[in-house]
Design an enzyme around this catalytic site. Sequence first.
Site, PDB file in Angstrom:
ATOM      1  N   CYS A 122      58.992 102.995 -30.728  1.00  0.00           N
ATOM      2  CA  CYS A 122      59.192 103.713 -30.745  1.00  0.00           C
ATOM      3  C   CYS A 122      59.426 104.122 -32.601  1.00  0.00           C
ATOM      4  O   CYS A 122      58.692 103.648 -32.881  1.00  0.00           O
ATOM      5  CB  CYS A 122      59.885 104.858 -29.935  1.00  0.00           C
ATOM      6  SG  CYS A 122      59.525 106.435 -29.762  1.00  0.00           S
TER       7      CYS A 122
ATOM      8  N   GLU B 214      61.511  99.263 -22.123  1.00  0.00           N
ATOM      9  CA  GLU B 214      62.906  99.063 -21.216  1.00  0.00           C
ATOM     10  C   GLU B 214      63.059  99.286 -20.310  1.00  0.00           C
ATOM     11  O   GLU B 214      64.164  99.205 -19.412  1.00  0.00           O
ATOM     12  CB  GLU B 214      64.076  99.760 -22.797  1.00  0.00           C
ATOM     13  CG  GLU B 214      64.240 101.414 -23.042  1.00  0.00           C
ATOM     14  CD  GLU B 214      63.689 101.801 -24.375  1.00  0.00           C
ATOM     15  OE1 GLU B 214      62.296 101.102 -24.722  1.00  0.00           O
ATOM     16  OE2 GLU B 214      63.636 102.750 -24.851  1.00  0.00           O
TER      17      GLU B 214
ATOM     18  N   HIS C  45      57.960 103.003 -24.464  1.00  0.00           N
ATOM     19  CA  HIS C  45      59.659 102.530 -24.344  1.00  0.00           C
ATOM     20  C   HIS C  45      60.047 101.982 -22.867  1.00  0.00           C
ATOM     21  O   HIS C  45      59.984 101.786 -22.336  1.00  0.00           O
ATOM     22  CB  HIS C  45      60.506 103.711 -24.044  1.00  0.00           C
ATOM     23  CG  HIS C  45      61.099 104.617 -25.435  1.00  0.00           C
ATOM     24  ND1 HIS C  45      62.607 103.950 -26.380  1.00  0.00           N
ATOM     25  CD2 HIS C  45      60.604 104.965 -25.792  1.00  0.00           C
ATOM     26  CE1 HIS C  45      62.255 105.313 -27.003  1.00  0.00           C
ATOM     27  NE2 HIS C  45      61.259 105.961 -26.992  1.00  0.00           N
TER      28      HIS C  45
HETATM   29  N1  GLN Z   1      61.888 110.479 -33.897  1.00  0.00           N
HETATM   30  C1  GLN Z   1      60.639 110.135 -33.598  1.00  0.00           C
HETATM   31  C2  GLN Z   1      59.832 110.199 -33.153  1.00  0.00           C
HETATM   32  O1  GLN Z   1      60.296 111.685 -32.233  1.00  0.00           O
HETATM   33  C3  GLN Z   1      60.598 108.484 -32.038  1.00  0.00           C
HETATM   34  C4  GLN Z   1      61.698 108.650 -30.865  1.00  0.00           C
HETATM   35  C5  GLN Z   1      61.909 107.482 -30.211  1.00  0.00           C
HETATM   36  O2  GLN Z   1      61.720 106.521 -31.198  1.00  0.00           O
HETATM   37  N2  GLN Z   1      62.303 107.785 -29.160  1.00  0.00           N
HETATM   38  O3  GLN Z   1      58.192 110.221 -32.977  1.00  0.00           O
END
Ligand code: GLN
Length: 550
Positions: free
Chosen positions: A382, A510, A508
Amino acid sequence: MTKHIFVTGGVVSSLGKGLTSASIGMLLERRGLRVRMQKMDPYINVDPGTMSPYQHGEVYVLDDGAETDLDLGHYERFTHAPLNKDCNYTTGKIYLSVIEKERRGDYRGKTVQVIPHITDEIKSCIKKLVAPDVDVVITEIGGTVGDIEGMPYYEAIRQYALDVGRHNCLFVHLTLVPYLKAAGELKTKPTQRSVRDLREIGIQPDVLICRTEKEIPKDECEKIALFCNVEREAVIEERDKEFSIYEVPLSLADNKLDALIVDKLGLTQATPLVMDDWRAMIERMRAPAHEVTIGFVGKYVKHRDAYKSVYESLDHAGIFHNAKVRVMRIESDKLAVDGVEKALAGVDGLLIPGGFDKRGIEGKIAAIKFARETGLPFFGICLGLQCATIEFARHVVGLPEANSTEFNKSTPHPVVCLLEEQQTVTTLGGTQRLGAYPCHLVPGTKARAAFGVDVISERHRHRYEVNNHFRDLLASRGMVFSGASPDGSLVEAIELPDHPWFVGVQSHPEFLSKPTEPHPLFRDFIGASLERRRAKKTEAAARERVAVGV
Ligand code: GLN
């Protein structure tokens, strides 16, 4: 008929109610029963999505986009119970629904009260998981008996047992039996008191699970049974596990918890318990043949729970490779841009997890630059993907001021920018791009090789994305967009083909890894890191030979 297990906690928090509930779910599933899992959190936030990782640890995201408590991560790692937004309620969510009903006039002029309206709402949330194909619903009540904010939940489960028949419900109470060093004794009084608190509000526990650091002697178990009005066989010891949380279900099985539950709830359809594969897994974990060190650069590394699922997923990949994964946690804002080489000297791979906000970004970007230039395996999740894109734009494409508009609104080169659907969003809670979305993978890429299929579904939680205006430019200098949304409009994965393993994903992964089913990207990242370690060792041995003139 669906049966219910209510798991409550006493004496102190952090006894591992989530893990114990997940372990119960696992044991029952492994006895052929169809289980559903649910957590009730007594705090007022509608969900943990807006809470700081320091307060709450990781926010665990489900397929349907629900932002939930991290205990649901344990549920998914230990069981195959499908989870959705009905599997995590908070006082805020319960009240929100009741207040909305009140505003609509659904209560027809009545005074709306905790009893019966809030308790009815809680009961209806429990009932949502009841279905013809569900044998047991396990509902964990967050917090500790005696907390003011938990009261409506205890009252609701007390009533629930009356509604559906007491014999269809099992109250499991997790408690602490502390060891007093000075006295050289285990103390049962706190357990007695917490059961007394429960009984005062009308709940007689059926099973006591006693957390303890030492074996509880037989006569102490008898004492607990007598004073707490519980059968002797229903006092189950849960000794601290120093090695791995994955031992908890085994030790509960050894203490015959599954047989007790099956018997007490009359689950006659249950099959014999099968734990051989799990036991074998623990044995393998105890004697890993290899070792690998991963540099983990994040903002909340001091707080173990902040990246819970990521750490777990690394362990799962380690189990697959028969390797012990050591995580070197590096605080991103302490990572001086010019100190990266030293900080990452001993690591075999670099992982940048998700995150929000500007703090620590430059340290992360410097670490990624080092990984890219030195062939160190890199996995960006992300925010990790977004930082890798910024790094590439700055140092390979030659746009030194490239940035995400999350960190610098007026950057001349916004290579990461707000998703279009996010431009008009003004409120914080539940408004990100959340939950499972499909992603099409590009043939011939590392991502495609890892998954072995063309289309995958992964969970998301973000507002920003790679800016499509810069895609051609980035691609012209060698960045490969290895995954995208079905219409091609959103970048889902990036990689560098001339690097041993440099992969970033917008999702994600994970949240989709289990100890016996590691996520393909974690698996391959650890695989590449092990490879790097081997290569370095061989190189060092060769240098040694040259030095001594062999
Ligand atoms: N801050 C970034 C976004 O909002 C990444 C978010 C995250 O890593 N969950 O896109």
